[in-house]
Design an enzyme around this catalytic site. Structure first.
Site, mmCIF file in Angstrom:
data_model
loop_
_atom_site.group_PDB
_atom_site.id
_atom_site.type_symbol
_atom_site.label_atom_id
_atom_site.label_comp_id
_atom_site.label_asym_id
_atom_site.label_seq_id
_atom_site.Cartn_x
_atom_site.Cartn_y
_atom_site.Cartn_z
ATOM 1 N N ASP A 83 -19.465 10.328 26.428
ATOM 2 C CA ASP A 83 -18.150 10.634 25.840
ATOM 3 C C ASP A 83 -17.042 9.702 26.320
ATOM 4 O O ASP A 83 -15.888 9.877 25.953
ATOM 5 C CB ASP A 83 -17.742 12.079 26.193
ATOM 6 C CG ASP A 83 -18.521 13.111 25.385
ATOM 7 O OD1 ASP A 83 -19.213 12.692 24.443
ATOM 8 O OD2 ASP A 83 -18.435 14.310 25.688
ATOM 9 N N ASP A 100 6.225 -10.845 -11.509
ATOM 10 C CA ASP A 100 5.004 -10.677 -10.709
ATOM 11 C C ASP A 100 4.590 -9.216 -10.654
ATOM 12 O O ASP A 100 3.419 -8.879 -10.773
ATOM 13 C CB ASP A 100 5.227 -11.182 -9.275
ATOM 14 C CG ASP A 100 5.227 -12.692 -9.201
ATOM 15 O OD1 ASP A 100 4.549 -13.300 -10.044
ATOM 16 O OD2 ASP A 100 5.903 -13.249 -8.329
ATOM 17 N N GLY A 130 -5.817 -12.387 -12.326
ATOM 18 C CA GLY A 130 -6.727 -12.595 -13.452
ATOM 19 C C GLY A 130 -7.251 -14.010 -13.586
ATOM 20 O O GLY A 130 -8.410 -14.230 -13.917
ATOM 21 N N MET A 131 -6.395 -15.013 -13.322
ATOM 22 C CA MET A 131 -6.799 -16.398 -13.537
ATOM 23 C C MET A 131 -7.677 -16.938 -12.408
ATOM 24 O O MET A 131 -8.314 -17.974 -12.552
ATOM 25 C CB MET A 131 -5.545 -17.289 -13.640
ATOM 26 C CG MET A 131 -4.796 -17.158 -14.949
ATOM 27 S SD MET A 131 -5.830 -17.591 -16.356
ATOM 28 C CE MET A 131 -6.036 -19.345 -16.092
#
EC number: 1.3.7.7
Length: 508
Positions: free
Chosen positions: A36, A294, A429-430
């Site tokens: 422990d 953005d 995305g790009m």
């Protein structure tokens, strides 16, 4: 009892040790078997501090089981008192050593006869509460102990400070960005003309606790730790407390307005509206960003949020209210405080999940396929497995979330940091297209390596070629849907025809 390879909130003794080791010159004695005692290693590894972890294990071994623990525990307490000269020694059992049902309070009283410093038993039920509840309870207990001691000695300071002042509760070792949050809150209070009377427990001495009633109010930025101590001070000295977490532009403003209300009720005459307006419109970049092109690119993107109550609720509100992101699921592992969490987030998300089972959360994420995850270290692992980006927003965390640079989560600078975290967590995305176009001849092969390693399915050459024609930002989703379609129909070889059929089935 259940076997788990991942726990969001640890056992109760970890919470007690976090509080004890956050104070200055406080030592903890852990009455426990050897397995422990991992807290020392964990804290030494994660917290970027120069001092040793002030925790000693009084090991429960076969000799102790044969003869009883009193002699060994009392000896360890008096030895540490003589060696380290701490102001306070906190004795805590663990859930394992609690099975022995020993009278530890008696050990403490016996040790107190010889020790020069104070000795206290952490009064926590190790079977009923987890790390966070135990931390909250232990902090309350230490505050109570020193208020009672000061009262007895007649040196309790109850006269209020001349200028508005505050005690900030809940900053602990191993907390999520707690050091940075403490610095940011000190700066915020200074900007508001409020003196910081004490920050408890991080870096505080127990001698400061008798002066807690001097402050005009208490601030509890985290719901998990500090609330019980603030409630105790309210009952004893009628001290108001503010428990609105200042994370995000909207909640920071709400917290400041509440502070204004609390100190004006005590005879001050402050108006923080010009400060809120100035910070929101000109100083913080977060409000400006949320109106920019953005941020509009993120509108409608889907996310899953999971963490402790404080951070999961705050992030859900920021994503939904300030950035227009669709929160599919908001979750917490703080099952003991479920009602509060549901009340906070239910209007900002589609679904609420309250669970401490990491498998359940992982399954929910796999089912929902969000564009990004905001969670703990565990959700980061899940995200890596599913190829979904993840921003870490709550403990438990690993070393990379104990940053060396300044990264608060609270206040106006915290809002800037959170905006960066959110924006950078979504894959643009790009990005995949550009990688494919300019990444060299082997790019497509690298990208399709994400075909499940443990999969019982094979992709044929024409199937893979067809998969590679699909734009990168949806390719992962199409691949997973196709594999699910194939499994449901016991197809082991995925050809281009299977891919078309899966697309039609999903479209239908």
């Amino acid at each position: 009892m259940k076997l788990a390879y991942w726990m969001y909130a640890g056992p109760a003794h970890i919470g007690t040790l976090r509080i004890a080791s956050s104070f200055k010159n406080v030592h903890a004695i852990m009455h426990a078997p050897l397995g422990d005692d991992y807290f020392n290693v964990m804290r030494s590894m994660l917290e970027r501090e120069r001092d040793y972890t002030p925790v000693t294990t009084s090991v429960v071994d076969r000799h102790v089981l044969a003869r009883g623990s009193q002699e060994k525990v009392v000896d360890n307490i008096t030895r540490k008192d003589a060696e380290e000269h701490p102001d306070l020694i906190v004795l805590t059992p663990t859930c394992t050593s609690s099975i022995l049902q020993e009278d530890l309070q008696n050990f403490v009283e016996r040790a107190q006869l010889e020790a020069k410093g104070d000795v206290m038993l952490a009064d926590v039920n190790h079977y009923r509460v987890n790390e966070l509840q135990a931390a909250d309870r232990t902090l309350q207990q230490i505050v109570q102990f020193y208020i009672a001691k000061a009262r007895k000695q007649g040196n309790l300071v109850t006269e209020k400070t001349e200028k508005p002042s505050v005690n900030i509760f809940g900053m602990t070792t191993l907390g999520f960005h707690n050091n940075h949050d403490a610095t940011e809150l000190k700066k915020l209070m200074s900007d508001l003309g409020i003196e910081v009377n004490a920050i408890v427990p991080a870096g505080a001495s127990v001698h400061e606790l008798k002066s807690l009633p001097r402050a005009w109010f208490n601030l509890v930025p985290y719901r998990e730790t500090g609330l019980l101590a603030a409630e105790f001070l309210q009952q004893e000295f009628n001290m108001p407390y503010v428990d609105i977490t200042p994370i995000g532009i909207v909640e920071t403003a709400r917290c400041i307005r509440k502070i204004q209300q609390v100190i004006n009720a005590q005879g001050a005459n402050v108006d923080y509206e010009p400060f809120i307006d100035q910070q929101t419109r000109f100083v913080s970049q977060a409000a400006w960003f949320s109106r920019s092109i953005d941020c509009q690119n993120l509108t409608g993107k889907k996310a899953v949020v999971f963490g402790d109550n404080t951070h999961a609720a705050a992030l859900t509100k920021i994503l939904a209210r300030e950035m227009g992101i669709h929160v599919l699921l908001a979750g917490t592992y703080c099952k003991y405080d479920e009602a509060w969490f549901r009340e906070q987030v239910s209007e900002y998300c589609d679904d609420v999940l309250v669970s401490d089972d990491n498998g359940q959360i992982a399954d929910a994420i796999a089912r929902l396929e969000p564009a990004a995850i905001f969670g703990t270290q565990m959700e980061r692992h899940v995200g890596k497995r599913l190829d979904i980006p993840c921003g870490v927003i709550a403990a438990p965390i690993h070393i990379q979330n104990f940053p060396v640079g300044y990264k608060p989560f609270v206040g106006y600078e915290g809002s800037n940091q959170i905006v960066d975290l959110i924006y950078n967590s979504f894959t643009l995305g790009m990005e995949d297209h550009l990688l494919e176009i300019f990444g060299g001849h082997d790019t497509k092969e690298v990208i399709t390596k994400s075909v499940s390693a443990d999969s019982d399915l094979n992709w044929s050459k024409d199937g893979l070629a067809e998969l590679n024609r699909i734009p990168g930002f949806v390719r992962g989703k199409v691949k997973r849907n196709t594999e699910k379609f194939a499994r449901d129909r016991n197809i082991t070889q995925i050809t281009a025809e299977v891919l078309y059929a899966a697309k039609e089935a999903v479209g239908a």
